[in-house]
Write a protein that holds these residues in place. Structure first.
Motif, mmCIF file in Angstrom:
data_model
loop_
_atom_site.group_PDB
_atom_site.id
_atom_site.type_symbol
_atom_site.label_atom_id
_atom_site.label_comp_id
_atom_site.label_asym_id
_atom_site.label_seq_id
_atom_site.Cartn_x
_atom_site.Cartn_y
_atom_site.Cartn_z
ATOM 1 N N THR A 16 0.827 -1.207 0.000
ATOM 2 C CA THR A 16 0.000 0.000 0.000
ATOM 3 C C THR A 16 0.864 1.262 0.000
ATOM 4 N N GLN A 59 -8.948 -2.246 0.946
ATOM 5 C CA GLN A 59 -9.443 -1.170 1.806
ATOM 6 C C GLN A 59 -10.529 -0.357 1.107
ATOM 7 N N ARG A 65 -9.455 -8.652 6.207
ATOM 8 C CA ARG A 65 -8.339 -9.607 6.121
ATOM 9 C C ARG A 65 -8.830 -11.037 6.291
ATOM 10 N N ASP A 108 -3.986 -2.457 -5.818
ATOM 11 C CA ASP A 108 -3.132 -2.694 -4.650
ATOM 12 C C ASP A 108 -3.695 -3.853 -3.852
ATOM 13 N N GLU A 202 -4.115 0.319 9.745
ATOM 14 C CA GLU A 202 -4.590 -0.766 8.899
ATOM 15 C C GLU A 202 -4.800 -2.034 9.714
HETATM 16 MG MG MG Z 1 -2.064 -2.957 1.979
#
Ligand code: MG
Ligand code: ADP
Length: 265
Positions: A16, A59, A65, A108, A202
Motif C-alpha cells: 500500500t 481497503q 483480512r 493494490d 490498517e
Molecule cells: Mg495494503
C-alpha cells in the motif's frame, strides 16, 4: 490505451505504501501529459486531465483480512474460501468497471495467485490496454514484524477486529495520502525500527492467516506473459531508485516504448 498496474507482494510487505507513492507519481505524470508540450508552466487554470487514475484495494472495497483466512472454517467445509472468491469477484468487478483507454488502474493487493494475475492480464488485453506487475519485495521477517506491530497496536487500543475496514475517506483521495507516504520516506528523520506508527491504522492479519498467505504466495515470474513487464521495488529502495522504477514503468505502459496490445491470438 492506459494500463492496469497489478501490485503484488507478501502480506504487510509495503504494498500500500508503494501503491500510494505510485499514485502520487502518476498524478504528476498525468498533469504533465495533459498540459502537453509547449504549454506554459502556468499556475493558472488546470487543463482537463487526459487520464483518470484509480486506486483499487481491499481497503477501498472494505474487504476484511479474514476473507483470506482458510483456518476460519473447519477443513473440508464446502468451499472454505468462498469469502475470498467473493472478494476477488468484487475486485474484478471494480477493475472491469473502470478499465478503459482513459483510465489508469492501480490494483493494490496481495494478488498472490498466478491464475488470478493471468485473469487480470486477459481482462486488460480484452480492452486493448497494457498491464504490468509491480512486485514489492520484502523479507519474510520484516513483513512479519510489521504485522506483529499492527496486532500489538490493535490489542493496545482494545480493538477486537470489530473495527470497520478503513474508512471511506481513505478511498476518496489517494493523492494526499500518496504525497504523505513519499514525504515520510524522504523526510529527514527516519522512524526508528519497531517504533509504533500512530498513523498506521490498517487491519492486521491473524498470525495463522498471515503464515498461510506467505505459504500460498505464488511469486511473479517475468518469463510469463501475464507477469510482464515485471517491476520490482524492495523495502530498502529509496527515493531515487523508486523514481527510476516508476519512470521505466511509465515508459513501458504509457510512454513511447509501449508496445501495441494485440488481441488474444
Ligand atoms: Mg495494503
Ligand atoms: P501492505 O500494504 O503490504 O500490508 P503497508 O504499505 O501498509 O503494507 O506497509 C506496512 C507498514 O510498513 C506501514 O507502517 C508502512 O509505513 C511501513 N513501510 C512500508 N514500506 C516501507 C518502506 N519501504 N520503508 C519504510 N517503511 C515502510
Amino acid at each position: 490505451a492506459m494500463p492496469l498496474i497489478i501490485v503484488t507482494g507478501l502480506p504487510t510487505s509495503g504494498k500500500t505504501t508503494r501503491a500510494k507513492q505510485l499514485h502520487a507519481y502518476l498524478t504528476e505524470r498525468i498533469k504533465q501529459a495533459s498540459a502537453g508540450s509547449g504549454a506554459g508552466a502556468g499556475a493558472g487554470s488546470a487543463p482537463t486531465p487526459k487520464y483518470r487514475l484509480h486506486l483499487i484495494s481491499d481497503q477501498t472495497l472494505s474487504i476484511r483480512r479474514s476473507v483470506y483466512d482458510l483456518s476460519a472454517l473447519p477443513a473440508h467445509t464446502r468451499s472454505a474460501n468462498a469469502s475470498e472468491k467473493d472478494a476477488r469477484a468484487s475486485l474484478y468487478g471494480a477493475v472491469k468497471r473502470v478499465l478503459s483507454d482513459k483510465d489508469i488502474v492501480i490494483l493494490d493487493g496481495l494478488n498472490y495467485i498466478k491464475g488470478w494475475r493471468y485473469q487480470l492480464f486477459c481482462e486488460a488485453k480484452a480492452v486493448r490496454t497494457p498491464s504490468c506487475v509491480l512486485q514489492v519485495g520484502c523479507s519474510k521477517e520484516r513483513s512479519q514484524g510489521v504485522n506483529e506491530e499492527r496486532l500489538a497496536r490493535q490489542n493496545r487500543t482494545g480493538g477486537d477486529g470489530a473495527k470497520p475496514a478503513t474508512s471511506a475517506a481513505d478511498t476518496g483521495n489517494g493523492n494526499g495520502n500518496g504525497n504523505a507516504a513519499v514525504d515520510e520516506e524522504q523526510g529527514g528523520e527516519k522512524k526508528e525500527e519497531g517504533e509504533s506508527r500512530e498513523d498506521d491504522d490498517e487491519e492486521p492479519y491473524e498470525p495463522g492467516n498471515w503464515e498461510n498467505l506467505v505459504f500460498r504466495y505464488e511469486e511473479p515470474n517475468a518469463m510469463t506473459r501475464w507477469d510482464s513487464p515485471l517491476f520490482t521495488l524492495i523495502w530498502e529502495d529509496g527515493e531515487a531508485q523508486t523514481r527510476q522504477v516508476f519512470d521505466s514503468l511509465w515508459d513501458a505502459v504509457a510512454g513511447e516504448a509501449r508496445k501495441p496490445v494485440k488481441p488474444h491470438q
